[in-house]
Design a protein around this motif. Structure first.
Motif, PDB file in Angstrom:
ATOM      1  N   PRO A  36       0.787  -1.080   0.028  1.00 16.00           N
ATOM      2  CA  PRO A  36       0.009  -0.087  -0.098  1.00 16.00           C
ATOM      3  C   PRO A  36       0.886   1.188   0.086  1.00 16.00           C
ATOM      4  O   PRO A  36       0.563   2.254  -0.502  1.00 16.00           O
ATOM      5  CB  PRO A  36      -0.659   0.032   1.256  1.00 16.00           C
ATOM      6  N   PHE A  37       1.888   1.430   0.808  1.00 12.84           N
ATOM      7  CA  PHE A  37       2.874   2.207   0.738  1.00 12.84           C
ATOM      8  C   PHE A  37       3.559   2.726  -0.580  1.00 12.84           C
ATOM      9  O   PHE A  37       3.782   3.994  -1.040  1.00 12.84           O
ATOM     10  CB  PHE A  37       4.015   2.236   1.790  1.00 12.84           C
ATOM     11  N   ALA A  38       3.828   1.669  -1.450  1.00 15.26           N
ATOM     12  CA  ALA A  38       4.368   1.799  -2.553  1.00 15.26           C
ATOM     13  C   ALA A  38       3.267   2.295  -3.640  1.00 15.26           C
ATOM     14  O   ALA A  38       3.674   3.098  -4.530  1.00 15.26           O
ATOM     15  CB  ALA A  38       4.732   0.602  -3.020  1.00 15.26           C
ATOM     16  N   ASP A  39       1.921   1.914  -3.298  1.00 16.89           N
ATOM     17  CA  ASP A  39       0.770   1.924  -4.379  1.00 16.89           C
ATOM     18  C   ASP A  39       0.763   3.654  -4.145  1.00 16.89           C
ATOM     19  O   ASP A  39       0.005   4.032  -5.119  1.00 16.89           O
ATOM     20  CB  ASP A  39      -0.237   1.319  -4.203  1.00 16.89           C
ATOM     21  N   VAL A  40       0.692   4.162  -3.000  1.00 15.93           N
ATOM     22  CA  VAL A  40       0.359   5.536  -2.765  1.00 15.93           C
ATOM     23  C   VAL A  40       1.225   6.218  -3.823  1.00 15.93           C
ATOM     24  O   VAL A  40       0.705   7.349  -4.379  1.00 15.93           O
ATOM     25  CB  VAL A  40       0.329   5.744  -1.107  1.00 15.93           C
ATOM     26  N   PHE A  41       2.344   6.146  -3.716  1.00 18.32           N
ATOM     27  CA  PHE A  41       3.394   6.801  -4.500  1.00 18.32           C
ATOM     28  C   PHE A  41       3.093   6.948  -6.063  1.00 18.32           C
ATOM     29  O   PHE A  41       3.069   7.957  -6.690  1.00 18.32           O
ATOM     30  CB  PHE A  41       5.080   6.366  -4.353  1.00 18.32           C
ATOM     31  N   LEU A  42       3.000   5.622  -6.248  1.00 19.83           N
ATOM     32  CA  LEU A  42       2.609   5.375  -7.931  1.00 19.83           C
ATOM     33  C   LEU A  42       1.442   5.953  -8.237  1.00 19.83           C
ATOM     34  O   LEU A  42       1.170   6.535  -9.323  1.00 19.83           O
ATOM     35  CB  LEU A  42       2.739   3.819  -8.081  1.00 19.83           C
ATOM     36  N   ASN A  43       0.224   5.796  -7.402  1.00 18.07           N
ATOM     37  CA  ASN A  43      -1.182   6.475  -7.832  1.00 18.07           C
ATOM     38  C   ASN A  43      -0.814   8.070  -7.923  1.00 18.07           C
ATOM     39  O   ASN A  43      -1.495   8.400  -8.879  1.00 18.07           O
ATOM     40  CB  ASN A  43      -1.983   5.925  -6.760  1.00 18.07           C
ATOM     41  N   MET A  44      -0.233   8.603  -7.054  1.00 21.30           N
ATOM     42  CA  MET A  44       0.038   9.898  -6.968  1.00 21.30           C
ATOM     43  C   MET A  44       0.807  10.343  -8.216  1.00 21.30           C
ATOM     44  O   MET A  44       0.249  11.440  -8.892  1.00 21.30           O
ATOM     45  CB  MET A  44       0.691  10.506  -5.737  1.00 21.30           C
ATOM     46  N   VAL A  45       1.788   9.702  -8.716  1.00 19.62           N
ATOM     47  CA  VAL A  45       2.456   9.800 -10.019  1.00 19.62           C
ATOM     48  C   VAL A  45       1.398   9.617 -11.236  1.00 19.62           C
ATOM     49  O   VAL A  45       1.461  10.515 -12.169  1.00 19.62           O
ATOM     50  CB  VAL A  45       3.544   9.111 -10.134  1.00 19.62           C
ATOM     51  N   PHE A  46       0.798   8.556 -11.056  1.00 23.87           N
ATOM     52  CA  PHE A  46      -0.029   8.489 -12.195  1.00 23.87           C
ATOM     53  C   PHE A  46      -1.140   9.195 -12.520  1.00 23.87           C
ATOM     54  O   PHE A  46      -1.594   9.473 -13.672  1.00 23.87           O
ATOM     55  CB  PHE A  46      -0.551   7.004 -12.120  1.00 23.87           C
ATOM     56  N   ILE A  48      -1.082  12.540 -12.230  1.00 28.17           N
ATOM     57  CA  ILE A  48      -0.417  13.653 -12.417  1.00 28.17           C
ATOM     58  C   ILE A  48      -0.096  13.480 -14.128  1.00 28.17           C
ATOM     59  O   ILE A  48      -0.162  14.475 -15.101  1.00 28.17           O
ATOM     60  CB  ILE A  48       1.051  13.818 -12.050  1.00 28.17           C
ATOM     61  N   ILE A  49       0.060  12.190 -14.517  1.00 29.87           N
ATOM     62  CA  ILE A  49       0.714  11.999 -15.892  1.00 29.87           C
ATOM     63  C   ILE A  49      -0.054  12.481 -17.059  1.00 29.87           C
ATOM     64  O   ILE A  49       0.434  13.452 -17.926  1.00 29.87           O
ATOM     65  CB  ILE A  49       1.006  10.477 -16.084  1.00 29.87           C
ATOM     66  N   VAL A  50      -1.472  12.250 -17.136  1.00 28.65           N
ATOM     67  CA  VAL A  50      -2.346  12.486 -18.257  1.00 28.65           C
ATOM     68  C   VAL A  50      -2.130  14.095 -18.409  1.00 28.65           C
ATOM     69  O   VAL A  50      -1.977  14.611 -19.670  1.00 28.65           O
ATOM     70  CB  VAL A  50      -3.704  12.099 -18.106  1.00 28.65           C
ATOM     71  N   PRO A  51      -2.545  14.902 -17.563  1.00 23.99           N
ATOM     72  CA  PRO A  51      -2.611  16.302 -17.609  1.00 23.99           C
ATOM     73  C   PRO A  51      -1.000  16.753 -18.059  1.00 23.99           C
ATOM     74  O   PRO A  51      -0.533  17.615 -18.958  1.00 23.99           O
ATOM     75  CB  PRO A  51      -2.984  16.917 -16.339  1.00 23.99           C
ATOM     76  N   LEU A  52      -0.138  16.075 -17.355  1.00 27.01           N
ATOM     77  CA  LEU A  52       1.271  16.458 -17.688  1.00 27.01           C
ATOM     78  C   LEU A  52       2.080  16.536 -19.136  1.00 27.01           C
ATOM     79  O   LEU A  52       2.249  17.210 -19.484  1.00 27.01           O
ATOM     80  CB  LEU A  52       2.313  15.984 -16.554  1.00 27.01           C
ATOM     81  N   LEU A 176       1.894  22.111 -12.427  1.00 28.24           N
ATOM     82  CA  LEU A 176       1.974  20.532 -12.642  1.00 28.24           C
ATOM     83  C   LEU A 176       3.326  20.163 -12.252  1.00 28.24           C
ATOM     84  O   LEU A 176       3.648  19.302 -11.277  1.00 28.24           O
ATOM     85  CB  LEU A 176       1.701  20.028 -13.712  1.00 28.24           C
ATOM     86  N   ASN A 177       4.399  21.033 -12.551  1.00 23.62           N
ATOM     87  CA  ASN A 177       5.618  20.861 -12.121  1.00 23.62           C
ATOM     88  C   ASN A 177       5.979  20.872 -10.365  1.00 23.62           C
ATOM     89  O   ASN A 177       6.647  20.047  -9.756  1.00 23.62           O
ATOM     90  CB  ASN A 177       6.795  21.735 -12.911  1.00 23.62           C
ATOM     91  N   LYS A 178       5.163  22.004  -9.993  1.00 23.13           N
ATOM     92  CA  LYS A 178       5.373  21.950  -8.643  1.00 23.13           C
ATOM     93  C   LYS A 178       4.473  20.792  -7.970  1.00 23.13           C
ATOM     94  O   LYS A 178       5.129  20.407  -6.794  1.00 23.13           O
ATOM     95  CB  LYS A 178       4.427  23.462  -8.214  1.00 23.13           C
ATOM     96  N   ILE A 179       3.494  20.448  -8.532  1.00 25.21           N
ATOM     97  CA  ILE A 179       2.780  19.216  -7.657  1.00 25.21           C
ATOM     98  C   ILE A 179       3.938  17.959  -7.741  1.00 25.21           C
ATOM     99  O   ILE A 179       4.110  17.336  -6.839  1.00 25.21           O
ATOM    100  CB  ILE A 179       1.529  18.712  -8.516  1.00 25.21           C
ATOM    101  N   VAL A 180       4.552  17.849  -9.130  1.00 27.85           N
ATOM    102  CA  VAL A 180       5.584  16.664  -9.094  1.00 27.85           C
ATOM    103  C   VAL A 180       6.574  16.840  -7.950  1.00 27.85           C
ATOM    104  O   VAL A 180       7.203  15.908  -7.362  1.00 27.85           O
ATOM    105  CB  VAL A 180       6.175  16.687 -10.525  1.00 27.85           C
ATOM    106  N   SER A 181       7.064  18.202  -7.811  1.00 32.70           N
ATOM    107  CA  SER A 181       8.161  18.312  -6.830  1.00 32.70           C
ATOM    108  C   SER A 181       7.754  17.947  -5.616  1.00 32.70           C
ATOM    109  O   SER A 181       8.495  17.637  -4.439  1.00 32.70           O
ATOM    110  CB  SER A 181       8.793  19.919  -6.894  1.00 32.70           C
ATOM    111  N   ILE A 182       6.377  18.324  -5.130  1.00 32.50           N
ATOM    112  CA  ILE A 182       5.927  17.958  -3.910  1.00 32.50           C
ATOM    113  C   ILE A 182       5.823  16.691  -3.623  1.00 32.50           C
ATOM    114  O   ILE A 182       6.101  15.955  -2.500  1.00 32.50           O
ATOM    115  CB  ILE A 182       4.716  18.720  -3.727  1.00 32.50           C
ATOM    116  N   VAL A 183       5.232  15.736  -4.682  1.00 33.78           N
ATOM    117  CA  VAL A 183       4.995  14.294  -4.648  1.00 33.78           C
ATOM    118  C   VAL A 183       6.525  13.748  -4.400  1.00 33.78           C
ATOM    119  O   VAL A 183       6.410  12.598  -3.668  1.00 33.78           O
ATOM    120  CB  VAL A 183       4.377  13.891  -5.861  1.00 33.78           C
TER     121      VAL A 183
END
Length: 410
Positions: A36-46, A48-52, A176-183
């Motif tokens: 679950p801890f791994a999935d939280v990271f990947l889900n947050m990244v995914f 962002i991807i489409v709009p980015l 979106l770049n700022k969101i990425v830096s936070i994630v």
């Protein structure tokens, strides 16, 4: 102290990888509690991807006043994909012929895979969708990229009327770049947990026959990554290019190995190319395109899989088979998915191209799972490297010095 300061985050990421690998080895299948801890990271990244991807590609093209330059960038990119793909396939073929990944292999096949129809290549479905809503899915990245390119060209071609849209895209890109830096603050934890669960899952699946092929591929990947990175960045930016590449590549590298997803690495790869000084109009186009089409790691692993299957079935590879193998590996590098386990269509492609029984697919899947971290690493790190090459061809030999000078004056 300055070195530690510059590479602080990279060291933390590498430490996370090491701790995750150790935890996975010790915990075994119990490491699943970390999923679950791994999935939280990947889900947050995914998320962002489409709009980015849309904003970065459309925004970069919309800001271009010279559409001929866009055509040149895309033309060079496609040429680089084909040339580097063929070179990678040939090198992997030579490696496999020398070391024979199937030497003394003993493999028994499981149940047959029934989804043979999935191996057919649907070009229309790859680059287009029937409903706008489907563009918002990670399953249709190439269609999204095609739409983003058309959108950007349209904005650029209408001149002043498109200026507000271009400005909006630029602003959205910054947000979106700022969101990425936070994630990314959570990246060390997410990547460590991914490595732990990955090692815990595949540890018991490694048998000698598959392990030998995996070891050969891993060694090939490491050598290829080092050699390709140095040659491409030296050609693209000289000694300065090499230094900038190795200073900024660690976040994409560790993210690639931790998530096994080229798509998940698009945000961090965009950050990396910006840190390297690659022009936005090049990096913002090449990184999303590269994640979908420039996958030398896939090309190499497909070739090793083909040679592995030839060895399993005691088949001799003649010159015609070698040419076909190079083409299959090259095409696979373009069409296979960019999410974890997205290479399943590649396994089916190999079996249908060479007439191997579908019962072989499970073995190829295991081999692909074990090699996925290094495969994705080669895929992802190759995009900043070729971005430097394209920058030199487009902007001239001294592009990186001019870029540094512009940043210093600003």
């Amino acid at each position: 102290m300055q070195v530690l300061k510059n590479y602080k985050f990279s060291i933390i990421l590498l430490a996370g990888v090491l701790l995750g690998a150790i935890a996975g080895t010790i915990m075994g299948e119990k490491s699943a509690v970390l999923q679950p801890f791994a999935d939280v990271f990947l889900n947050m990244v995914f998320v962002i991807i489409v709009p980015l991807v849309f904003v970065s590609i459309a925004g970069s093209i919309a800001s271009m006043t010279n559409l001929k330059k866009l055509g040149k960038i895309l033309g060079i990119f496609f040429l680089v994909v084909v040339v580097t793909g063929i070179i990678t396939a040939v090198l992997a073929l030579i490696t496999g012929l020398i070391f024979n990944p199937a030497l003394n292999a003993e493999v028994s096949f499981g149940e047959a895979v029934q989804e043979q129809a999935a191996s057919s290549l649907d070009i229309v479905g790859l680059i287009t969708v029937s409903d706008f809503v489907e563009l918002l899915s990670l399953k249709h990245m190439m269609a999204l990229i095609v739409f983003a390119i058309l959108f950007g060209i349209s904005v650029s071609s209408i001149g002043e009327e498109g200026a507000p849209v271009s400005k909006l895209l630029h602003s959205l890109s910054s947000v979106l770049n700022k969101i990425v830096s936070i994630v990314m603050y959570y990246a060390p934890v997410g990547i460590a947990c991914y490595f732990a669960t990955l090692i815990g899952k595949v540890g018991n699946q490694i048998v000698w026959s598959v392990a030998r092929a995996s070891i050969i591929y891993v060694a090939f990947c490491i050598l290829f990554f080092i050699l390709f990175s140095f040659l491409a960045t030296y050609f693209g930016g000289g000694k300065t290019g090499i230094k900038r590449f190795w200073k900024s590549i660690w976040l994409p590298l560790t993210t690639a190995m931790g998530t096994c997803s080229s798509t998940a690495c698009i945000p961090v790869n965009r950050l990396a190319v910006k840190q390297m000084g690659i022009p936005d109009e090049i990096g913002d186009i090449i990184v999303p395109l590269g994640a979908n089409m420039h996958k030398n790691g896939v090309v190499a692993v497909q070739m090793i899989k083909i040679l592995f299957m030839f060895g399993i079935f005691n088949m001799t590879m003649d010159p015609g088979d070698m040419v076909k193998a190079v083409l299959v590996a090259l095409i696979s590098g373009i069409i296979v998915g960019t999410i974890p386990s997205g290479g399943f269509i590649g396994e089916l492609f190999i079996c249908t191209a060479f007439g191997f029984p579908m019962e072989a697919v499970p073995i190829l899947v295991i081999l692909g799972t074990i090699t996925d971290p290094l495969c994705t690493m080669v895929n992802v790190t190759g995009d900043p490297a070729i971005s430097m090459v394209i920058s030199r061809i487009i902007e001239g030999k001294n592009w990186i010095k001019q870029k540094i000078g512009a940043v210093t004056q600003a």
